[in-house]
Design a protein around this motif. Structure first.
Motif, PDB file in Angstrom:
ATOM      1  N   ASN A 359       0.811  -1.278  -0.012  1.00  0.00           N
ATOM      2  CA  ASN A 359       0.045   0.123   0.173  1.00  0.00           C
ATOM      3  C   ASN A 359       0.776   0.912   0.045  1.00  0.00           C
ATOM      4  N   THR A 360       0.356   2.197  -0.844  1.00  0.00           N
ATOM      5  CA  THR A 360       0.902   3.617  -0.771  1.00  0.00           C
ATOM      6  C   THR A 360       0.249   4.557  -0.232  1.00  0.00           C
ATOM      7  N   ILE A 361       0.806   5.551   0.587  1.00  0.00           N
ATOM      8  CA  ILE A 361       0.009   6.460   0.984  1.00  0.00           C
ATOM      9  C   ILE A 361       0.696   7.711   1.044  1.00  0.00           C
ATOM     10  N   LYS A 362      -0.020   8.952   1.285  1.00  0.00           N
ATOM     11  CA  LYS A 362       0.701  10.363   1.350  1.00  0.00           C
ATOM     12  C   LYS A 362       0.161  10.900   2.658  1.00  0.00           C
ATOM     13  N   LEU A 363       1.070  11.423   3.459  1.00  0.00           N
ATOM     14  CA  LEU A 363       0.810  11.650   4.678  1.00  0.00           C
ATOM     15  C   LEU A 363       1.094  13.280   4.608  1.00  0.00           C
ATOM     16  N   SER A 364       0.232  14.147   4.408  1.00  0.00           N
ATOM     17  CA  SER A 364       0.193  15.465   4.090  1.00  0.00           C
ATOM     18  C   SER A 364       0.321  16.342   5.470  1.00  0.00           C
ATOM     19  N   ASP A 365       0.907  17.437   5.024  1.00  0.00           N
ATOM     20  CA  ASP A 365       0.772  18.574   6.149  1.00  0.00           C
ATOM     21  C   ASP A 365      -0.801  19.202   6.576  1.00  0.00           C
ATOM     22  N   GLU A 366      -1.403  18.718   5.523  1.00  0.00           N
ATOM     23  CA  GLU A 366      -2.925  18.883   5.994  1.00  0.00           C
ATOM     24  C   GLU A 366      -3.718  17.397   5.892  1.00  0.00           C
ATOM     25  N   ALA A 367      -4.307  17.329   7.063  1.00  0.00           N
ATOM     26  CA  ALA A 367      -4.878  15.870   7.381  1.00  0.00           C
ATOM     27  C   ALA A 367      -5.985  15.548   6.159  1.00  0.00           C
ATOM     28  N   SER A 368      -6.829  16.502   5.426  1.00  0.00           N
ATOM     29  CA  SER A 368      -7.719  16.440   4.684  1.00  0.00           C
ATOM     30  C   SER A 368      -7.229  15.896   2.933  1.00  0.00           C
ATOM     31  N   LYS A 369      -5.752  16.062   3.091  1.00  0.00           N
ATOM     32  CA  LYS A 369      -4.950  15.778   1.998  1.00  0.00           C
ATOM     33  C   LYS A 369      -4.375  14.205   2.015  1.00  0.00           C
ATOM     34  N   ASN A 370      -4.441  13.778   3.163  1.00  0.00           N
ATOM     35  CA  ASN A 370      -3.961  12.264   3.390  1.00  0.00           C
ATOM     36  C   ASN A 370      -4.592  11.312   2.499  1.00  0.00           C
ATOM     37  N   THR A 371      -3.936  10.460   1.513  1.00  0.00           N
ATOM     38  CA  THR A 371      -4.553   9.630   0.875  1.00  0.00           C
ATOM     39  C   THR A 371      -3.734   8.355   1.319  1.00  0.00           C
ATOM     40  N   GLY A 372      -4.844   7.000   1.052  1.00  0.00           N
ATOM     41  CA  GLY A 372      -4.197   5.831   1.053  1.00  0.00           C
ATOM     42  C   GLY A 372      -4.943   4.987   2.173  1.00  0.00           C
ATOM     43  N   ASP A 373      -4.568   3.970   2.442  1.00  0.00           N
ATOM     44  CA  ASP A 373      -5.192   2.874   3.358  1.00  0.00           C
ATOM     45  C   ASP A 373      -5.129   3.456   4.822  1.00  0.00           C
ATOM     46  N   PRO A 374      -6.278   3.692   5.439  1.00  0.00           N
ATOM     47  CA  PRO A 374      -6.212   4.001   6.889  1.00  0.00           C
ATOM     48  C   PRO A 374      -5.272   3.307   8.008  1.00  0.00           C
ATOM     49  N   TYR A 375      -4.950   2.023   7.765  1.00  0.00           N
ATOM     50  CA  TYR A 375      -4.109   1.188   8.468  1.00  0.00           C
ATOM     51  C   TYR A 375      -2.475   1.703   8.116  1.00  0.00           C
ATOM     52  N   THR A 376      -2.244   1.592   6.746  1.00  0.00           N
ATOM     53  CA  THR A 376      -1.203   2.138   6.438  1.00  0.00           C
ATOM     54  C   THR A 376      -0.867   3.513   6.701  1.00  0.00           C
ATOM     55  N   ILE A 377      -1.538   4.313   6.754  1.00  0.00           N
ATOM     56  CA  ILE A 377      -1.528   5.759   7.129  1.00  0.00           C
ATOM     57  C   ILE A 377      -0.955   5.779   8.499  1.00  0.00           C
ATOM     58  N   ASP A 378      -1.762   4.958   9.545  1.00  0.00           N
ATOM     59  CA  ASP A 378      -1.331   4.754  10.953  1.00  0.00           C
ATOM     60  C   ASP A 378      -0.104   4.275  11.164  1.00  0.00           C
ATOM     61  N   LEU A 379       0.491   3.319  10.472  1.00  0.00           N
ATOM     62  CA  LEU A 379       1.635   2.851  10.635  1.00  0.00           C
ATOM     63  C   LEU A 379       2.687   3.945  10.115  1.00  0.00           C
ATOM     64  N   CYS A 380       2.331   4.556   9.412  1.00  0.00           N
ATOM     65  CA  CYS A 380       3.670   5.628   9.002  1.00  0.00           C
ATOM     66  C   CYS A 380       3.705   6.371  10.012  1.00  0.00           C
ATOM     67  N   LYS A 381       2.399   6.773  10.274  1.00  0.00           N
ATOM     68  CA  LYS A 381       2.459   7.946  11.527  1.00  0.00           C
ATOM     69  C   LYS A 381       3.382   7.325  12.833  1.00  0.00           C
ATOM     70  N   ARG A 382       3.449   6.178  13.040  1.00  0.00           N
ATOM     71  CA  ARG A 382       4.014   5.530  14.180  1.00  0.00           C
ATOM     72  C   ARG A 382       5.532   5.293  13.959  1.00  0.00           C
ATOM     73  N   VAL A 383       5.856   4.831  12.557  1.00  0.00           N
ATOM     74  CA  VAL A 383       7.195   4.704  12.179  1.00  0.00           C
ATOM     75  C   VAL A 383       7.996   5.878  12.017  1.00  0.00           C
ATOM     76  N   ILE A 384       7.441   6.823  11.606  1.00  0.00           N
ATOM     77  CA  ILE A 384       8.030   8.199  11.765  1.00  0.00           C
ATOM     78  C   ILE A 384       7.898   9.141  12.869  1.00  0.00           C
ATOM     79  N   GLU A 385       7.053   8.602  13.659  1.00  0.00           N
ATOM     80  CA  GLU A 385       6.779   9.431  15.002  1.00  0.00           C
ATOM     81  C   GLU A 385       6.224  10.563  14.766  1.00  0.00           C
ATOM     82  N   ILE A 386       5.239  10.925  13.968  1.00  0.00           N
ATOM     83  CA  ILE A 386       4.341  12.098  14.057  1.00  0.00           C
ATOM     84  C   ILE A 386       3.067  11.644  14.530  1.00  0.00           C
ATOM     85  N   HIS A 387       2.445  12.378  15.106  1.00  0.00           N
ATOM     86  CA  HIS A 387       1.295  12.211  15.988  1.00  0.00           C
ATOM     87  C   HIS A 387       0.256  13.248  15.513  1.00  0.00           C
TER      88      HIS A 387
END
Length: 387
Positions: A359-387
């Motif tokens: 799965n590919t995702i975009k974790l934008s500076d603006e939450a409404s522009k995040n795209t992709g699978d919600p699980y992968t978005i959450d995983l990315c946040k945990r990996v890069i330690e962004i809350h």
């Protein structure tokens, strides 16, 4: 409605060349995302598919090939010869429309599928407004509005480019807008992301890379290493040309963790595409200063939902602190009296060589522009330690 293979954003061709060089066996999937939930009329999928099938016959003409060779020296002859043999394959695209919900998916080798996104979005937009039949402003008023905006930008002493292909009202309106913008080429208008119009009106094609470049690198190398490898690979291919780096695929904060002195010196600047532009400008200026680089030697290209009012606000903050310019999209090419569609097409899965689908995702500076699978978005946040 799509009249040329070059009726596309410049960064699609620069990224296509890079994918051919580096990832020729990668397979990807793109999907249509309807951010506003707009409902499409019955039968829209069939009409859209008819137009997609017509794209099969589009090919690079001799004049277009000569233009790329003479104007875009960083696109080597081998790539341009490849592009001359490229044909859109409608079998790579699936379209359905059930109860007004339009779904589009594109699956294929990345080096091929990469060219579909922009013309498909332009088709969706133009067909939608054709079928809807809403009244629009008179043509002279549309052009007058564009001219008034350019006069305002001229008074601000700023430089602007057209980034409006994907959500334009129509090809013809886009053409008329460019005709208006080029009246200000000496003072304000820098160029257009649309290579077809850049050739037609002898202005500069504008652009470097898009979010998908970083999204694929995350699928292949992981979220923490994606930015570093994406930037390194861009340097390997273009050797200092096309030097504006996109900053917000996995948040600007993560980007600047990896945008070290080497990258900051090699790249001419960065592009802002989400979040508060003033906050972004402040972060960027401070980052250059921290690295001992004079920010006034570097640039920011602002390209997020720009209006004349927002441009002035950014200009007022950035003047004397850093160089800047503006890539303006829908506010140029779909300011005709209707509500523009809020649509995107994004890479949602990738299959790098030797790997399964990721799965590919975009974790934008603006939450409404995040795209992709919600699980992968959450995983990315945990990996890069962004809350």
């Amino acid at each position: 409605m799509i009249k040329s293979i070059l009726d596309n954003d410049f960064y699609k061709f620069t990224m296509q060349k890079a994918t051919i060089n580096l990832f020729p066996r990668a397979i990807v999937k793109y999907e249509f995302i309807n951010r506003a939930g707009t409902l499409f009329p019955d039968g829209f999928d069939k009409i859209l598919m008819e137009n997609i099938k017509e794209m099969r016959s589009i090919k690079l003409t001799k004049d277009e090939k000569d233009y790329l060779i003479s104007r875009c020296y960083f696109l080597d002859p081998a790539y341009i010869d490849f592009l001359a043999g490229y044909r859109f394959d409608p079998d790579e695209v699936t379209v359905t429309c059930i109860d007004g919900k339009l779904e589009i998916s594109i699956i294929g080798y990345w080096y091929r599928a990469i060219l579909w996104e922009i013309p498909l979005m332009a088709l969706v937009s133009e067909l939608y407004f054709n079928i809807l039949g809403e009244p629009i402003l008179p043509e002279n008023e549309i052009q007058k509005n564009a001219e008034e905006k350019m006069k305002f930008y001229e008074s601000l002493c700023v430089r602007v480019s057209d980034f409006g292909t994907r959500r334009r009202y129509s090809y013809n309106n886009h053409d008329k807008i460019i005709q208006t913008l080029i009246k200000f080429s000496d003072s304000t208008f820098l160029g257009t992301s649309n290579v077809h119009f850049a050739q037609k009106y002898n202005v500069s094609p504008m652009g470097t890379q898009a979010h998908e470049w970083f999204m694929f690198h995350a699928a292949k190398y992981g979220f923490k290493m994606a930015t570093k490898f994406a930037l390194e690979h861009w340097i390997d291919i273009y050797r200092g040309d096309l030097g504006i780096a996109l900053s917000d695929t996995f948040t600007t904060d993560l980007f600047y963790l990896y945008f070290d002195t080497k990258f900051a010196k090699l790249f001419d600047g960065v592009r802002h595409d989400s979040g508060d532009p003033i906050v972004f400008a402040e972060k960027t200026i401070n980052h250059y200063k921290k690295l001992g680089i004079d920010p006034t030697t570097k640039s920011i290209v602002f390209s997020d939902s720009l209006t004349p009012e927002r441009v002035k606000e950014i200009r007022d903050y950035c003047s004397g602190k850093i160089r800047f310019s503006f890539g303006i999209g829908t506010n140029f090419t779909n300011d005709v009296g209707v509500t523009p569609l809020n649509i995107v097409i994004k890479m949602t899965e990738a299959k790098p060589e030797g790997r399964n689908w990721v799965n590919t995702i975009k974790l934008s500076d603006e939450a409404s522009k995040n795209t992709g699978d919600p699980y992968t978005i959450d995983l990315c946040k945990r990996v890069i330690e962004i809350h």
